[in-house]
Scaffold this motif. Sequence first.
Motif, PDB file in Angstrom:
ATOM      1  N   GLU A  82       8.156  27.141  22.652  1.00  0.00           N
ATOM      2  CA  GLU A  82       6.918  27.567  23.307  1.00  0.00           C
ATOM      3  C   GLU A  82       6.471  28.936  22.802  1.00  0.00           C
ATOM      4  N   THR A  83       7.433  29.825  22.556  1.00  0.00           N
ATOM      5  CA  THR A  83       7.099  31.175  22.104  1.00  0.00           C
ATOM      6  C   THR A  83       6.557  31.147  20.681  1.00  0.00           C
ATOM      7  N   GLU A 135      17.408  25.164  27.573  1.00  0.00           N
ATOM      8  CA  GLU A 135      16.273  25.922  28.104  1.00  0.00           C
ATOM      9  C   GLU A 135      15.804  26.979  27.109  1.00  0.00           C
ATOM     10  N   VAL A 136      16.746  27.653  26.454  1.00  0.00           N
ATOM     11  CA  VAL A 136      16.366  28.655  25.453  1.00  0.00           C
ATOM     12  C   VAL A 136      15.661  27.995  24.278  1.00  0.00           C
ATOM     13  N   ASN A 137      16.145  26.839  23.854  1.00  0.00           N
ATOM     14  CA  ASN A 137      15.468  26.126  22.763  1.00  0.00           C
ATOM     15  C   ASN A 137      14.041  25.764  23.145  1.00  0.00           C
ATOM     16  N   ASP A 194       5.361  35.545  27.640  1.00  0.00           N
ATOM     17  CA  ASP A 194       6.178  34.498  27.024  1.00  0.00           C
ATOM     18  C   ASP A 194       7.428  35.076  26.371  1.00  0.00           C
ATOM     19  N   VAL A 195       7.275  36.203  25.708  1.00  0.00           N
ATOM     20  CA  VAL A 195       8.420  36.830  25.058  1.00  0.00           C
ATOM     21  C   VAL A 195       9.409  37.336  26.104  1.00  0.00           C
ATOM     22  N   ALA A 239      14.567  36.672  28.863  1.00  0.00           N
ATOM     23  CA  ALA A 239      15.272  36.469  30.134  1.00  0.00           C
ATOM     24  C   ALA A 239      16.126  35.201  30.070  1.00  0.00           C
ATOM     25  N   ALA A 240      15.589  34.162  29.434  1.00  0.00           N
ATOM     26  CA  ALA A 240      16.359  32.921  29.267  1.00  0.00           C
ATOM     27  C   ALA A 240      17.545  33.142  28.344  1.00  0.00           C
ATOM     28  N   VAL A 241      17.373  33.947  27.290  1.00  0.00           N
ATOM     29  CA  VAL A 241      18.479  34.256  26.383  1.00  0.00           C
ATOM     30  C   VAL A 241      19.560  35.045  27.111  1.00  0.00           C
ATOM     31  N   GLU A 242      19.149  35.974  27.973  1.00  0.00           N
ATOM     32  CA  GLU A 242      20.124  36.745  28.740  1.00  0.00           C
ATOM     33  C   GLU A 242      20.914  35.843  29.691  1.00  0.00           C
ATOM     34  N   ASP A 243      20.238  34.920  30.351  1.00  0.00           N
ATOM     35  CA  ASP A 243      20.936  33.966  31.223  1.00  0.00           C
ATOM     36  C   ASP A 243      21.902  33.094  30.434  1.00  0.00           C
ATOM     37  N   MET A 244      21.480  32.670  29.242  1.00  0.00           N
ATOM     38  CA  MET A 244      22.347  31.854  28.395  1.00  0.00           C
ATOM     39  C   MET A 244      23.583  32.646  27.974  1.00  0.00           C
TER      40      MET A 244
END
Length: 118
Positions: A30-31, A23-25, A44-45, A50-55
């Motif tokens: 997209e970013t 998901e982060v990739n 988007d950022v 938020a995705a990086v924090e979840d990862m």
Amino acid sequence: WISICIGIIVASLFIRARLYVAEVNKHFLETIQVSSTSPDYQADVESFFAAVEDMSRSGLDFRASIYVYPNILIMRLFKSFAAQPRLAIVTATLHRASTDLLHFGIVFLSVYACMMVN
């Protein structure tokens, strides 16, 4: 049964961590495509981080489960020692010496912590 359950939990946390990486990739690609002058850039950022924090949280959970699993296996090994009379001496010795080992651990860790600070 505990080791099987913990093994399943470890495997599921690994799969979850890999899904978060994918998901982060996806968010990263997209970013990159969005221009910094675009009005959607900030959203988007924020979504990416938020995705990086979840990862990161998922990876931490996976590493914690990897820490627990070998300890469960070692306890299972000591449990199997009780079936052999000669190996049962090892577990009986550790059981009798547990208070002394705990005291040694406390003293050793406190001295080690003092050495680390100095």
